[in-house]
Design a protein around this motif. Structure first.
Motif, PDB file in Angstrom:
ATOM      1  N   CYS A   9      -7.490  -9.238  14.673  1.00 34.18           N
ATOM      2  CA  CYS A   9      -8.579 -10.218  14.603  1.00 34.18           C
ATOM      3  C   CYS A   9      -9.773  -9.540  13.968  1.00 34.18           C
ATOM      4  O   CYS A   9     -10.429  -8.699  14.585  1.00 34.18           O
ATOM      5  N   GLU A  10      -9.999  -9.899  12.708  1.00 34.07           N
ATOM      6  CA  GLU A  10     -11.039  -9.225  11.925  1.00 34.07           C
ATOM      7  C   GLU A  10     -12.257 -10.137  11.811  1.00 34.07           C
ATOM      8  O   GLU A  10     -12.187 -11.199  11.199  1.00 34.07           O
ATOM      9  N   GLY A  11     -13.328  -9.717  12.407  1.00 36.35           N
ATOM     10  CA  GLY A  11     -14.563 -10.497  12.366  1.00 36.35           C
ATOM     11  C   GLY A  11     -15.284 -10.349  11.039  1.00 36.35           C
ATOM     12  O   GLY A  11     -14.975  -9.475  10.225  1.00 36.35           O
ATOM     13  N   THR A  13      -6.207 -20.935  15.138  1.00 38.20           N
ATOM     14  CA  THR A  13      -5.099 -21.755  14.603  1.00 38.20           C
ATOM     15  C   THR A  13      -4.063 -20.879  13.912  1.00 38.20           C
ATOM     16  O   THR A  13      -2.858 -21.020  14.132  1.00 38.20           O
ATOM     17  N   MET A  14      -4.550 -19.953  13.086  1.00 38.94           N
ATOM     18  CA  MET A  14      -3.618 -19.102  12.360  1.00 38.94           C
ATOM     19  C   MET A  14      -2.925 -18.117  13.312  1.00 38.94           C
ATOM     20  O   MET A  14      -1.742 -17.798  13.133  1.00 38.94           O
ATOM     21  N   ALA A  15      -3.639 -17.682  14.337  1.00 33.89           N
ATOM     22  CA  ALA A  15      -3.046 -16.777  15.328  1.00 33.89           C
ATOM     23  C   ALA A  15      -1.861 -17.454  16.008  1.00 33.89           C
ATOM     24  O   ALA A  15      -0.779 -16.854  16.129  1.00 33.89           O
ATOM     25  N   GLY A  17     -15.869  -5.138   6.261  1.00 29.73           N
ATOM     26  CA  GLY A  17     -16.104  -4.993   4.825  1.00 29.73           C
ATOM     27  C   GLY A  17     -15.034  -5.712   4.027  1.00 29.73           C
ATOM     28  O   GLY A  17     -13.989  -6.082   4.570  1.00 29.73           O
ATOM     29  N   GLY A  18     -15.291  -5.918   2.756  1.00 34.09           N
ATOM     30  CA  GLY A  18     -14.307  -6.551   1.882  1.00 34.09           C
ATOM     31  C   GLY A  18     -14.218  -8.044   2.102  1.00 34.09           C
ATOM     32  O   GLY A  18     -15.209  -8.695   2.462  1.00 34.09           O
ATOM     33  N   HIS A  19     -13.010  -8.571   1.907  1.00 30.20           N
ATOM     34  CA  HIS A  19     -12.761 -10.017   2.018  1.00 30.20           C
ATOM     35  C   HIS A  19     -12.819 -10.412   3.493  1.00 30.20           C
ATOM     36  O   HIS A  19     -12.122  -9.819   4.312  1.00 30.20           O
ATOM     37  N   ILE A  20     -13.614 -11.397   3.836  1.00 32.74           N
ATOM     38  CA  ILE A  20     -13.874 -11.705   5.252  1.00 32.74           C
ATOM     39  C   ILE A  20     -13.730 -13.185   5.581  1.00 32.74           C
ATOM     40  O   ILE A  20     -13.803 -14.042   4.717  1.00 32.74           O
ATOM     41  N   VAL A  44     -19.062  -1.944  -3.752  1.00 30.00           N
ATOM     42  CA  VAL A  44     -18.998  -0.926  -2.691  1.00 30.00           C
ATOM     43  C   VAL A  44     -18.697  -1.628  -1.374  1.00 30.00           C
ATOM     44  O   VAL A  44     -19.569  -1.864  -0.547  1.00 30.00           O
ATOM     45  N   MET A  45     -17.433  -1.998  -1.196  1.00 30.50           N
ATOM     46  CA  MET A  45     -17.052  -2.757  -0.001  1.00 30.50           C
ATOM     47  C   MET A  45     -17.233  -1.910   1.246  1.00 30.50           C
ATOM     48  O   MET A  45     -16.812  -0.759   1.301  1.00 30.50           O
ATOM     49  N   ALA A  46     -17.891  -2.487   2.251  1.00 30.74           N
ATOM     50  CA  ALA A  46     -18.122  -1.795   3.519  1.00 30.74           C
ATOM     51  C   ALA A  46     -18.547  -2.814   4.558  1.00 30.74           C
ATOM     52  O   ALA A  46     -19.057  -3.887   4.221  1.00 30.74           O
ATOM     53  N   PRO A  54      -0.236  -9.387  11.219  1.00 27.61           N
ATOM     54  CA  PRO A  54      -1.094 -10.070  10.243  1.00 27.61           C
ATOM     55  C   PRO A  54      -2.560 -10.054  10.671  1.00 27.61           C
ATOM     56  O   PRO A  54      -2.853 -10.087  11.877  1.00 27.61           O
ATOM     57  N   VAL A  55      -3.462 -10.015   9.696  1.00 30.29           N
ATOM     58  CA  VAL A  55      -4.886 -10.233   9.989  1.00 30.29           C
ATOM     59  C   VAL A  55      -5.091 -11.736  10.076  1.00 30.29           C
ATOM     60  O   VAL A  55      -4.686 -12.479   9.173  1.00 30.29           O
ATOM     61  N   VAL A  56      -5.692 -12.180  11.170  1.00 30.22           N
ATOM     62  CA  VAL A  56      -5.967 -13.614  11.340  1.00 30.22           C
ATOM     63  C   VAL A  56      -7.461 -13.843  11.532  1.00 30.22           C
ATOM     64  O   VAL A  56      -8.096 -13.162  12.330  1.00 30.22           O
ATOM     65  N   ILE A 108      -0.453  -5.230   3.069  1.00 29.96           N
ATOM     66  CA  ILE A 108      -0.100  -6.060   1.910  1.00 29.96           C
ATOM     67  C   ILE A 108      -1.188  -7.125   1.738  1.00 29.96           C
ATOM     68  O   ILE A 108      -1.384  -7.975   2.616  1.00 29.96           O
ATOM     69  N   MET A 109      -1.892  -7.039   0.620  1.00 34.51           N
ATOM     70  CA  MET A 109      -3.001  -7.958   0.345  1.00 34.51           C
ATOM     71  C   MET A 109      -2.433  -9.174  -0.390  1.00 34.51           C
ATOM     72  O   MET A 109      -1.928  -9.040  -1.509  1.00 34.51           O
ATOM     73  N   LEU A 110      -2.510 -10.341   0.252  1.00 34.81           N
ATOM     74  CA  LEU A 110      -1.748 -11.495  -0.226  1.00 34.81           C
ATOM     75  C   LEU A 110      -2.408 -12.264  -1.377  1.00 34.81           C
ATOM     76  O   LEU A 110      -1.871 -13.268  -1.829  1.00 34.81           O
ATOM     77  N   GLY A 123      -3.014  -9.202   4.844  1.00 34.70           N
ATOM     78  CA  GLY A 123      -4.402  -9.646   4.802  1.00 34.70           C
ATOM     79  C   GLY A 123      -4.604 -10.670   3.710  1.00 34.70           C
ATOM     80  O   GLY A 123      -3.783 -10.779   2.787  1.00 34.70           O
ATOM     81  N   ALA A 124      -5.676 -11.418   3.845  1.00 32.44           N
ATOM     82  CA  ALA A 124      -6.123 -12.355   2.802  1.00 32.44           C
ATOM     83  C   ALA A 124      -5.145 -13.485   2.519  1.00 32.44           C
ATOM     84  O   ALA A 124      -5.048 -13.963   1.395  1.00 32.44           O
ATOM     85  N   GLY A 125      -4.411 -13.920   3.545  1.00 32.37           N
ATOM     86  CA  GLY A 125      -3.499 -15.048   3.378  1.00 32.37           C
ATOM     87  C   GLY A 125      -2.451 -15.080   4.465  1.00 32.37           C
ATOM     88  O   GLY A 125      -2.457 -14.228   5.363  1.00 32.37           O
ATOM     89  N   SER A 126      -1.552 -16.043   4.360  1.00 29.58           N
ATOM     90  CA  SER A 126      -0.501 -16.156   5.371  1.00 29.58           C
ATOM     91  C   SER A 126       0.788 -15.482   4.898  1.00 29.58           C
ATOM     92  O   SER A 126       1.308 -15.795   3.828  1.00 29.58           O
ATOM     93  N   PRO A 127       1.345 -14.572   5.720  1.00 32.75           N
ATOM     94  CA  PRO A 127       2.543 -13.820   5.324  1.00 32.75           C
ATOM     95  C   PRO A 127       3.843 -14.516   5.708  1.00 32.75           C
ATOM     96  O   PRO A 127       4.906 -13.898   5.646  1.00 32.75           O
TER      97      PRO A 127
HETATM   98  O1  TUI Z   1      -7.984  -8.665   3.324  1.00 30.31           O
HETATM   99  C1  TUI Z   1      -8.950  -8.233   3.913  1.00 30.31           C
HETATM  100  N1  TUI Z   1      -9.942  -7.562   3.316  1.00 30.31           N
HETATM  101  C2  TUI Z   1      -9.968  -7.214   1.989  1.00 30.31           C
HETATM  102  S1  TUI Z   1      -8.752  -7.505   0.855  1.00 30.31           S
HETATM  103  C3  TUI Z   1      -9.653  -6.764  -0.325  1.00 30.31           C
HETATM  104  S2  TUI Z   1      -9.069  -6.597  -1.955  1.00 30.31           S
HETATM  105  C4  TUI Z   1     -10.080  -7.604  -2.804  1.00 30.31           C
HETATM  106  N2  TUI Z   1     -10.448  -7.172  -3.985  1.00 30.31           N
HETATM  107  C5  TUI Z   1     -11.250  -7.903  -4.735  1.00 30.31           C
HETATM  108  C6  TUI Z   1     -11.710  -9.124  -4.309  1.00 30.31           C
HETATM  109  C7  TUI Z   1     -11.345  -9.589  -3.085  1.00 30.31           C
HETATM  110  C8  TUI Z   1     -10.516  -8.821  -2.309  1.00 30.31           C
HETATM  111  C9  TUI Z   1     -10.807  -6.316   0.175  1.00 30.31           C
HETATM  112  N3  TUI Z   1     -10.961  -6.579   1.478  1.00 30.31           N
HETATM  113  N4  TUI Z   1      -9.075  -8.416   5.232  1.00 30.31           N
HETATM  114  C10 TUI Z   1      -8.137  -9.151   5.971  1.00 30.31           C
HETATM  115  C11 TUI Z   1      -8.527 -10.556   5.989  1.00 30.31           C
HETATM  116  N5  TUI Z   1      -7.662 -11.509   5.921  1.00 30.31           N
HETATM  117  N6  TUI Z   1      -9.752 -11.053   6.063  1.00 30.31           N
HETATM  118  C12 TUI Z   1      -9.635 -12.403   6.040  1.00 30.31           C
HETATM  119  C13 TUI Z   1      -8.305 -12.675   5.951  1.00 30.31           C
HETATM  120  C14 TUI Z   1      -7.612 -13.918   5.897  1.00 30.31           C
HETATM  121  C15 TUI Z   1      -8.183 -15.036   5.298  1.00 30.31           C
HETATM  122  C16 TUI Z   1      -7.472 -16.212   5.229  1.00 30.31           C
HETATM  123  C17 TUI Z   1      -6.323 -14.002   6.425  1.00 30.31           C
HETATM  124  C18 TUI Z   1      -5.643 -15.175   6.350  1.00 30.31           C
HETATM  125  C19 TUI Z   1      -6.211 -16.272   5.758  1.00 30.31           C
HETATM  126  O2  TUI Z   1      -5.467 -17.380   5.743  1.00 30.31           O
HETATM  127  C20 TUI Z   1      -5.791 -18.462   4.959  1.00 30.31           C
HETATM  128  C21 TUI Z   1      -4.534 -19.260   4.831  1.00 30.31           C
HETATM  129  O3  TUI Z   1      -4.385 -20.184   5.636  1.00 30.31           O
HETATM  130  O4  TUI Z   1      -3.705 -18.878   4.000  1.00 30.31           O
END
Ligand code: TUI
Length: 317
Positions: free
Chosen positions: A137-139, A122-124, A143-146, A276-278, A116-118, A71-73, A96-100
């Protein structure tokens, strides 16, 4: 490896999660990974809940093994897809991409294991407190949002800070990366980029070719200035975004330029103007293979590698 705590918790054979890649990780790819003994993952990305529901019905026809949903947040449909995943009793939920945080109780009440991806310690710690079953734990190699931290730095620091099992992600595509992750204290790995060239992966063939052609320095980051950094293979779009960032374009203008571009690359095959996310490890991916071949080779070679180290004279102690 087969009897590890994480495999028992999730009822999977190998601690290998397939990365949830938006527009790419569908029921077919996820089922192939789950059938090969890993954890296949369907990525909800920005899709509406109806799409996710359809993929969940499909995967249940294709495999009787456990699977996950990512679930992409940042999705406009995040509430609806979070509810759909709970309602359809998805066995494993990855965020991913936020706090669930606000979905945690709903997911857990339906029996889901939540990973959750952290991106930070702190978030962990925060997510362990509110009931996560494990952490990914995604370094920044991913690829993608980092996030900012590398896999090498993030994984051992989170391992020391929590009691939960940790899955390492970012920069892992073969047995050397898998073994290294285990050495860092991880219980398993999440692999995305390597699965892009799987036969069962429905991403556009031009996208696959871009991965096969990539060299070490080709996976670059755009959007650092907007607060949403994204790693993609260098092309016309990444050059344009870089120029916009240099010349002080607004966050709005930059985000607009990137919007919808993953679909353009992944579905339409426009690898020049699309996103081209990678991950940085794309340069290591040199062949197409089935998910079964990828996973079997990973497990076999990791086992051999670790065994060979037990008998190696490394240095005098
Ligand atoms: O989510 C990802 N990777 C992704 S999502 C995605 S879809 C997208 N499409 C267009 C533009 C942008 C994205 C492509 N790749 N990885 C998991 C991930 N989660 N990486 C980083 C995080 C993360 C970042 C901040 C997780 C939590 C977080 O918390 C911040 C907060 O405190 O809310």
């Amino acid at each position: 490896m087969e009897n590890s705590a994480i495999c028992k918790m999730l009822n999977i054979r190998y601690p290998i999660f397939q990365g949830g890649m938006a527009w790419i990780s569908d029921a077919e790819l996820a089922a192939a990974v789950s059938n090969a003994g890993g954890l296949g993952v369907i990525a909800a990305g920005n899709a509406p809940p109806e799409w996710l529901e359809e993929e969940i019905y499909k995967i249940r026809k294709l495999t009787d093994k456990p699977f996950g949903v990512n679930i992409m947040l940042m999705s406009p449909f995040k509430d609806a897809v979070a509810e759909a995943a709970a309602f359809l009793e998805v066995p494993v939920i990855i965020s991913g991409a936020g706090s669930p945080g606000k979905y945690m109780d709903m997911w857990k009440s339906k029996g889901a294991k939540v990973f959750p991806v952290v991106p930070t310690v702190t978030m962990a710690i925060r997510l362990e407190r509110i009931g996560a079953d494990g952490l990914i734990c995604e370094g920044t190699e991913a690829g993608g949002h980092i996030g900012e931290l590398t896999t090498m730095s993030l994984v051992p620091q989170v391992v020391d800070a929590v009691r939960l099992p940790v899955i390492a992600a970012g920069g892992i595509a073969d047995a050397r990366g898998f073994a290294a992750a285990l050495m860092l204290g991880a219980s398993g790995v999440q692999i995305g980029t390597r699965f892009l060239t799987a036969y069962e992966c429905n991403v556009h063939p031009s996208y696959k070719k871009a991965i096969l052609d990539a060299k070490d320095t080709d996976a670059v980051v755009s959007g650092r200035s907007t607060g949403h950094p994204v790693r993609c293979i260098k092309n016309r779009l990444t050059s344009k975004l870089k120029k916009m960032e240099k010349t002080g374009a607004s966050i709005d203008e930059i985000e607009k330029e990137g919007a919808g571009k993953l679909r353009l690359a992944a579905i339409d095959g426009d690898i020049k103007s699309g996103s081209v996310m990678a991950g940085q490890i794309a340069g290591l991916v040199k062949s197409e293979a089935s998910c079964e071949e990828i996973i079997t080779e990973l497990v076999h070679n990791t086992h051999t590698l670790i065994k060979s180290y037990q008998t190696k004279e490394l240095f005098n102690v």
